[in-house]
Design a protein around this motif. Structure first.
Motif, mmCIF file in Angstrom:
data_model
loop_
_atom_site.group_PDB
_atom_site.id
_atom_site.type_symbol
_atom_site.label_atom_id
_atom_site.label_comp_id
_atom_site.label_asym_id
_atom_site.label_seq_id
_atom_site.Cartn_x
_atom_site.Cartn_y
_atom_site.Cartn_z
ATOM 1 N N MET A 271 0.842 -1.187 0.000
ATOM 2 C CA MET A 271 0.000 0.000 0.000
ATOM 3 C C MET A 271 0.885 1.248 0.000
ATOM 4 S SD MET A 271 -2.987 -1.330 -0.034
ATOM 5 C CE MET A 271 -2.179 -2.611 -1.015
ATOM 6 N N SER A 272 0.342 2.358 -0.485
ATOM 7 C CA SER A 272 1.047 3.634 -0.429
ATOM 8 C C SER A 272 0.072 4.715 0.011
ATOM 9 C CB SER A 272 1.657 3.992 -1.783
ATOM 10 O OG SER A 272 0.650 4.327 -2.718
ATOM 11 N N ARG A 273 0.573 5.914 0.249
ATOM 12 C CA ARG A 273 -0.287 7.008 0.691
ATOM 13 C C ARG A 273 -1.295 7.411 -0.391
ATOM 14 N NH1 ARG A 273 4.712 10.717 1.927
ATOM 15 N NH2 ARG A 273 5.481 9.304 0.300
ATOM 16 N N ASP A 274 -0.985 7.100 -1.637
ATOM 17 C CA ASP A 274 -1.827 7.553 -2.744
ATOM 18 C C ASP A 274 -2.406 6.415 -3.569
ATOM 19 O OD1 ASP A 274 -1.125 10.544 -2.566
ATOM 20 O OD2 ASP A 274 0.826 9.572 -2.656
ATOM 21 N N GLY A 275 -2.127 5.178 -3.199
ATOM 22 C CA GLY A 275 -2.616 4.060 -3.985
ATOM 23 C C GLY A 275 -1.958 2.772 -3.546
ATOM 24 N N TYR A 276 -1.305 2.082 -4.480
ATOM 25 C CA TYR A 276 -0.637 0.825 -4.162
ATOM 26 C C TYR A 276 0.419 0.562 -5.225
ATOM 27 C CZ TYR A 276 -4.136 -0.750 -7.574
ATOM 28 O OH TYR A 276 -4.920 -0.879 -8.679
ATOM 29 N N ARG A 277 1.256 -0.428 -4.959
ATOM 30 C CA ARG A 277 2.311 -0.723 -5.929
ATOM 31 C C ARG A 277 2.783 -2.155 -5.787
ATOM 32 N NH1 ARG A 277 5.349 2.866 -2.152
ATOM 33 N NH2 ARG A 277 7.130 1.748 -1.245
ATOM 34 N N GLY A 278 3.260 -2.699 -6.915
ATOM 35 C CA GLY A 278 4.076 -3.893 -6.898
ATOM 36 C C GLY A 278 5.523 -3.440 -6.891
ATOM 37 N N TYR A 279 6.352 -4.133 -6.109
ATOM 38 C CA TYR A 279 7.731 -3.662 -5.941
ATOM 39 C C TYR A 279 8.696 -4.836 -5.998
ATOM 40 C CZ TYR A 279 12.012 -2.103 -3.724
ATOM 41 O OH TYR A 279 13.330 -1.845 -3.474
ATOM 42 N N GLY A 280 9.806 -4.633 -6.709
ATOM 43 C CA GLY A 280 10.884 -5.606 -6.742
ATOM 44 C C GLY A 280 12.210 -4.959 -6.414
ATOM 45 N N SER A 281 13.132 -5.745 -5.919
ATOM 46 C CA SER A 281 14.456 -5.245 -5.518
ATOM 47 C C SER A 281 15.107 -4.435 -6.629
ATOM 48 C CB SER A 281 15.374 -6.417 -5.146
ATOM 49 O OG SER A 281 14.967 -7.005 -3.939
ATOM 50 N N PHE A 282 15.913 -3.482 -6.225
ATOM 51 C CA PHE A 282 16.643 -2.587 -7.126
ATOM 52 C C PHE A 282 15.695 -1.675 -7.906
ATOM 53 C CE2 PHE A 282 19.056 -6.640 -6.818
ATOM 54 C CZ PHE A 282 20.085 -6.186 -5.997
ATOM 55 N N GLU A 283 14.509 -1.389 -7.314
ATOM 56 C CA GLU A 283 13.574 -0.396 -7.838
ATOM 57 C C GLU A 283 12.870 -0.835 -9.121
ATOM 58 O OE1 GLU A 283 13.028 3.024 -6.004
ATOM 59 O OE2 GLU A 283 13.471 1.213 -4.833
ATOM 60 N N GLN A 284 12.323 -2.057 -9.109
ATOM 61 C CA GLN A 284 11.400 -2.478 -10.171
ATOM 62 C C GLN A 284 9.995 -2.149 -9.646
ATOM 63 O OE1 GLN A 284 13.703 -3.284 -12.356
ATOM 64 N NE2 GLN A 284 15.144 -3.518 -10.663
ATOM 65 N N LEU A 285 9.278 -1.276 -10.321
ATOM 66 C CA LEU A 285 8.058 -0.723 -9.742
ATOM 67 C C LEU A 285 6.906 -0.638 -10.737
ATOM 68 C CD1 LEU A 285 9.854 2.084 -7.782
ATOM 69 C CD2 LEU A 285 8.187 0.567 -6.711
ATOM 70 N N CYS A 286 5.726 -1.002 -10.253
ATOM 71 C CA CYS A 286 4.471 -0.720 -10.940
ATOM 72 C C CYS A 286 3.605 0.033 -9.937
ATOM 73 C CB CYS A 286 3.786 -2.008 -11.386
ATOM 74 S SG CYS A 286 2.209 -1.733 -12.238
ATOM 75 N N MET A 287 3.526 1.346 -10.085
ATOM 76 C CA MET A 287 2.852 2.220 -9.118
ATOM 77 C C MET A 287 1.510 2.658 -9.678
ATOM 78 S SD MET A 287 6.228 4.446 -8.040
ATOM 79 C CE MET A 287 6.931 4.408 -9.696
ATOM 80 N N VAL A 288 0.451 2.427 -8.920
ATOM 81 C CA VAL A 288 -0.909 2.718 -9.371
ATOM 82 C C VAL A 288 -1.523 3.764 -8.441
ATOM 83 C CG1 VAL A 288 -3.181 1.759 -9.891
ATOM 84 C CG2 VAL A 288 -1.120 0.369 -10.266
ATOM 85 N N TYR A 289 -2.063 4.817 -9.051
ATOM 86 C CA TYR A 289 -2.675 5.937 -8.317
ATOM 87 C C TYR A 289 -4.115 6.081 -8.808
ATOM 88 C CZ TYR A 289 2.281 6.861 -7.540
ATOM 89 O OH TYR A 289 3.616 6.739 -7.213
ATOM 90 N N PRO A 290 -5.054 5.359 -8.178
ATOM 91 C CA PRO A 290 -6.425 5.325 -8.711
ATOM 92 C C PRO A 290 -7.102 6.691 -8.799
ATOM 93 C CG PRO A 290 -6.075 3.542 -7.141
ATOM 94 C CD PRO A 290 -4.881 4.439 -7.044
#
Length: 470
Positions: A271-290
């Motif tokens: 979870m994040s303050r603005d939505g949610y994300r999938g996260y992998g080591s070394f900054e692999q990111l899928c950040m979703v802000y509904p």
């Protein structure tokens, strides 16, 4: 390769191009080694860039971002009536239950595995593997529990490995086949690659390789509640459940930049303050802000934990619905076209060859001590032999070779009496720097792969190893 998502300009989608430039500046200032970035607003790609030699068509290792895809596979099995949140591990995989399983071990359910609340004090992966080298599920159940199930979140790779095996058991399908048939093919993603454990099974918690656009499209699938065009690929109820907070998370002990570390954990999503994300080591990111109708996908080689989400929040989000100008769009587009790592500086010295022995005495050396290293000029570049591996190295350019199936892109040069080369294992976050001088060579990783430092392993396709990724 056909586009998965339509394109637009930042201005047309209500995004300030200046805010994206500011985001790029911030990531650079925070020492995030970006490999790619894609910004999607209102369903359209408004900015995309790859730092050469990384490129749009190549998949990139996602590390633990893979977990979020396994969560979707669990949701599909549940939607098909083959699995339930309260199903117990010991009932679904009875042949992997140790004779001395604890009462708490008997109570572990799909919910506990998804939310990582089984009750272990720390990631059980290493201890589970030591306890049961041939059966990680059994090792997980033998690892002592420190807290009652459902009461405490502990990041635990074993839980996702087990979920993958449970999905395979109840569906009768390999995890890779299930996701390919139900998610990737309907979306038009035909290039998913998977690293595997020694048995040939997918890790589940790690090992998926996808292009940046495929990661961004996955974010869009989630943002649209599992709907892709006119097909409901994932039940909306599962997307909402998986991306909701199920347990609180603890502040990171290292005092890192990640202000979202206490926002909670869902079902294999952070979870994040603005939505949610999938996260992998070394900054692999899928950040979703509904609320902002925004998805940001990033692949990278390393960076301070939390630096990228913080930069998106502080630089990009304030620039939404403040479109700026088409001139700003042009400035951004020019910036994105020029993203690149610098080739190794120095001379070609086409008459020079060198032979050396590798000093592999340092911890995490990519190759064993004493490995033979030879560098011979070929066609304006070099042929580099590292023990059993043969690479093509360019001068002032990138050259590609695949000695054991996985592509490596390399650049090099002579710097006085030292030959220096950078070897990008281009479908991963990792690269090796080689320096050869006076009969001795030294090789080092930029960041050591979590599956171990052996370069030979990482240029094989597919990578197959025991599940020892932390």
């Amino acid at each position: 390769m056909p586009a998965l998502l339509p394109r637009s300009t930042p201005t047309a989608a209500g995004v300030s191009a200046r805010s994206i430039v500011e985001l790029l500046d911030r990531l650079e200032a925070e020492s995030v080694e970006c490999h790619s970035i894609m910004v999607v607003r209102r369903g359209h790609v408004v900015a995309e860039g790859w730092w050469a030699p990384y490129s749009a068509e190549r998949p990139h290792l996602l590390y633990s971002l893979t977990k979020s895809f396994t969560s979707i596979a669990v949701g599909l099995a549940i939607a098909d009536g083959l699995l339930a949140l309260d199903d117990r591990l010991v009932d679904v995989l009875p042949d992997h239950v140790p004779d001395d399983v604890s009462e708490q071990g008997r109570r572990i359910t799909v919910h506990h595995l998804l939310s990582m609340t089984a009750g272990h004090a720390e990631d059980s992966l290493e201890q589970a593997w030591q306890l049961e080298p041939g059966d990680l599920v059994k090792g997980f159940l033998r690892t002592p529990f420190a807290a009652p199930e459902g009461t405490q979140h502990t990041y635990d790779n074993s839980t996702t490995f087990i979920l993958a095996r449970m999905v395979e058991r109840v569906t009768g399908r390999d995890l890779r086949e299930l996701l390919d048939e139900r998610i990737f093919q309907p979306m038009g993603i035909d290039h998913a690659e998977w690293d595997r454990v020694a048995s040939g099974a997918a890790f589940g918690f790690h090992g998926l390789h996808l292009t940046t656009e495929a990661v961004a499209a996955f974010g869009e699938l989630l943002l649209r509640g599992g709907l892709w065009h006119d097909r409901q690929l994932v039940p909306r109820e599962w997307v909402e459940l998986a991306t909701s907070r199920h347990i609180e998370t603890l502040q990171l002990a290292d005092g890192s930049l990640d202000a979202d570390s206490t926002a909670g954990y869902g079902y294999q999503f952070w979870m994040s303050r603005d939505g949610y994300r999938g996260y992998g080591s070394f900054e692999q990111l899928c950040m979703v802000y509904p609320e902002q109708d925004l998805v940001v996908a990033v692949t990278a080689g390393d960076g301070p934990s939390g630096a990228t989400p913080n930069a998106v929040r502080e630089c990009l989000l304030p620039g939404l619905d403040d479109a700026g100008s088409t001139r700003d769009d042009e400035i951004l587009a020019d910036r994105l076209r020029q993203l690149s790592f610098a080739p190794v500086p120095g001379s070609a010295a086409p008459e020079r060859s060198v032979k050396a022995r590798l000093d592999g005495s340092a911890a995490d050396s990519p190759l064993p001590d004493g490995t033979t290293v030879t560098v011979d000029p070929v066609g304006g570049g070099w042929r580099l032999r590292l023990g059993p591996l043969d690479f093509e190295v360019g001068h002032g350019e990138w050259r590609e070779s695949s000695p054991l199936g996985r592509p490596v892109i390399a650049t090099g040069a002579w710097q006085d009496d030292t030959f220096v080369a950078e070897l990008f294992v281009i479908t991963t976050p990792h690269r090796v720097r080689l320096a050869v001088e006076a009969g001795t060579a030294v090789a080092t990783w930029n960041t050591v792969p979590l599956t171990g430092p052996n370069l030979v392993l990482h240029v094989q396709s597919p990578l197959m190893t025991r599940p020892d990724v932390s």
